[in-house]
Design an enzyme around this catalytic site. Structure first.
Site, PDB file in Angstrom:
ATOM      1  N   SER A 186       0.830  -1.195   0.000  1.00 45.31           N
ATOM      2  CA  SER A 186       0.000   0.000   0.000  1.00 45.31           C
ATOM      3  C   SER A 186       0.868   1.250   0.000  1.00 45.31           C
ATOM      4  CB  SER A 186      -0.896  -0.006   1.241  1.00 45.31           C
ATOM      5  OG  SER A 186      -1.448   1.261   1.425  1.00 45.31           O
ATOM      6  N   HIS A 202      -0.924  -1.215  -4.293  1.00 42.79           N
ATOM      7  CA  HIS A 202      -2.240  -0.941  -3.713  1.00 42.79           C
ATOM      8  C   HIS A 202      -2.369   0.562  -3.520  1.00 42.79           C
ATOM      9  CE1 HIS A 202      -5.810  -2.038  -1.328  1.00 42.79           C
ATOM     10  NE2 HIS A 202      -5.452  -1.051  -0.512  1.00 42.79           N
ATOM     11  N   ASP A 260      -4.603   3.573  -2.198  1.00 39.80           N
ATOM     12  CA  ASP A 260      -5.712   3.932  -1.307  1.00 39.80           C
ATOM     13  C   ASP A 260      -6.208   5.334  -1.616  1.00 39.80           C
ATOM     14  OD1 ASP A 260      -5.976   1.630   0.464  1.00 39.80           O
ATOM     15  OD2 ASP A 260      -3.962   2.134   1.146  1.00 39.80           O
ATOM     16  N   MET A 290      -8.784   8.157  -0.665  1.00 39.59           N
ATOM     17  CA  MET A 290      -9.624   8.554   0.477  1.00 39.59           C
ATOM     18  C   MET A 290     -10.123   9.979   0.261  1.00 39.59           C
ATOM     19  SD  MET A 290      -7.332   7.081   3.597  1.00 39.59           S
ATOM     20  CE  MET A 290      -6.517   5.483   3.500  1.00 39.59           C
ATOM     21  N   HIS A 304      -8.104   0.966  -4.453  1.00 39.82           N
ATOM     22  CA  HIS A 304      -9.073   0.774  -3.364  1.00 39.82           C
ATOM     23  C   HIS A 304      -9.746   2.116  -3.094  1.00 39.82           C
ATOM     24  CE1 HIS A 304      -9.496  -0.251   1.253  1.00 39.82           C
ATOM     25  NE2 HIS A 304     -10.663  -0.157   0.645  1.00 39.82           N
ATOM     26  N   MET A 326     -11.967   4.466  -1.147  1.00 40.42           N
ATOM     27  CA  MET A 326     -12.652   4.729   0.124  1.00 40.42           C
ATOM     28  C   MET A 326     -13.281   6.110   0.014  1.00 40.42           C
ATOM     29  SD  MET A 326      -9.701   3.109   2.480  1.00 40.42           S
ATOM     30  CE  MET A 326      -8.585   3.242   1.108  1.00 40.42           C
ATOM     31  N   MET A 328     -11.494  -5.620   4.956  1.00 44.31           N
ATOM     32  CA  MET A 328     -10.708  -4.699   5.776  1.00 44.31           C
ATOM     33  C   MET A 328     -10.475  -5.331   7.144  1.00 44.31           C
ATOM     34  SD  MET A 328      -9.868  -2.134   4.001  1.00 44.31           S
ATOM     35  CE  MET A 328      -8.989  -1.358   5.364  1.00 44.31           C
ATOM     36  N   ASP A 343      -6.672  -6.482   3.979  1.00 44.47           N
ATOM     37  CA  ASP A 343      -6.031  -5.163   4.018  1.00 44.47           C
ATOM     38  C   ASP A 343      -6.094  -4.568   5.420  1.00 44.47           C
ATOM     39  OD1 ASP A 343      -5.090  -2.617   3.464  1.00 44.47           O
ATOM     40  OD2 ASP A 343      -6.797  -2.014   2.220  1.00 44.47           O
TER      41      ASP A 343
HETATM   42  C1  DX5 Z   1      -6.355   1.664   5.251  1.00 46.22           C
HETATM   43  C2  DX5 Z   1      -5.834   1.279   3.891  1.00 46.22           C
HETATM   44  C3  DX5 Z   1      -4.774   0.242   3.937  1.00 46.22           C
HETATM   45  C4  DX5 Z   1      -3.521   0.659   4.680  1.00 46.22           C
HETATM   46  C5  DX5 Z   1      -2.641  -0.521   4.928  1.00 46.22           C
HETATM   47  O1  DX5 Z   1      -7.471   2.445   5.102  1.00 46.22           O
HETATM   48  O2  DX5 Z   1      -6.885   0.757   3.099  1.00 46.22           O
HETATM   49  O3  DX5 Z   1      -4.457  -0.172   2.613  1.00 46.22           O
HETATM   50  O4  DX5 Z   1      -2.809   1.592   3.951  1.00 46.22           O
HETATM   51  O5  DX5 Z   1      -1.554  -0.137   5.712  1.00 46.22           O
HETATM   52  P1  DX5 Z   1      -1.038  -1.048   6.920  1.00 46.22           P
HETATM   53  O6  DX5 Z   1      -0.573  -2.348   6.280  1.00 46.22           O
HETATM   54  O7  DX5 Z   1       0.071  -0.271   7.541  1.00 46.22           O
HETATM   55  O8  DX5 Z   1      -2.198  -1.287   7.851  1.00 46.22           O
HETATM   56 ZN    ZN Z   2      -6.412  -0.251   1.152  1.00 49.83          ZN
END
Ligand code: DX5
Ligand code: ZN
Length: 227
Positions: free
Chosen positions: A14, A39, A41, A43, A72, A74, A143, A181
């Site tokens: 990620s 990956h 993320d 947000m 991903h 969010m 998650m 994740d």
């Molecule tokens: C959280 C993200 C994850 C996160 C994972 O909202 O979706 O992908 O970045 O990071 P670690 O492995 O440090 O929990």
């Molecule tokens: Zn993620």
């Protein structure tokens, strides 16, 4: 198909745990044999209390690497901006079940565009809620922390959810793989794989070290031993 890859374990580091300002040059050093996906993320400060990156950054990053992207989302109402993430041409694109009233329509749009379709659920959402829509997915992203931040601690009850989902997928012959994740480390990756996950996201356990390739290699080695 992602399903064809299930005999192996796939690692999807990620990138929000990395330095996003320098990632464009650093990503060229990533070893494709350990880092199978990136990956990403996304947000929006609304579905989760944090803001990261959008399609502009993703398209720029893609110029620097051939590693396939695992996006991903969010974000609230992903239907409003789904096309801009499809246009980034990721390998797979995941929406949150809780973020939309029309998950099936969105999964169909993703699949119809030639991208693998994923659906994700938060720790508080029962996995049974996905059973009726699995036929529309290539991947379920479970998650194992509350979404929003890297560096959190793995929620142990996630293991039961992985097992339950895996059993349902096997019994009904669905072509869906399980990605997990949040909070994955060398100490719990074996349990996650034994429970049935084949695609593993890891943020801080890969990027919070000087040697990213070595961290990824070690995680993968531990995961494969558990298979
Ligand atoms: C959280 C993200 C994850 C996160 C994972 O909202 O979706 O992908 O970045 O990071 P670690 O492995 O440090 O929990
Ligand atoms: Zn993620």
């Amino acid at each position: 198909m992602l399903k064809n890859l299930t005999d192996t374990i796939l690692l999807s580091p990620s990138i929000i745990a990395a330095d996003l300002s320098t990632l464009g040059s650093v990503v060229t050093t990533f070893d494709h044999s350990f880092i199978h996906f990136l990956h990403i993320d996304v947000m929006d400060g609304c579905f989760v209390p944090n803001i990261t990156i959008g399609p502009g950054y993703i398209k720029n990053l893609k110029q620097h690497t051939d590693i396939p992207l695992d996006i991903h989302l969010m974000i609230e109402k992903p239907e409003l901006s789904l096309q801009s993430y499809i246009d980034c041409k990721p390998y797979c694109l995941t929406i949150h079940f809780e973020s939309t009233r029309q998950p099936v329509r969105l999964l169909q749009s993703i699949k119809n565009s030639g991208v693998k379709a994923g659906v994700s659920i938060n720790p508080a959402t029962p996995v049974e809620q996905l059973f009726d829509i699995l036929a529309y997915t290539d991947m379920v992203l479970l998650m194992s922390v509350e979404p929003g931040f890297y560096g959190q601690t793995f929620i142990p009850s996630s293991l039961k959810k992985i097992e339950k989902l895996n059993r349902f997928i096997q019994t009904n012959n669905f072509n869906t793989i399980i990605e997990v994740d949040g909070g994955i480390t060398k100490d719990n990756i074996a349990d996650v794989v034994k429970a049935g996950a084949t695609m593993i996201v890891a943020g801080s356990s890969v990027f919070k070290s000087a040697d990213v390739n070595e961290q990824a290699r070690k995680l993968l080695e531990t995961a494969k031993k558990a298979q």
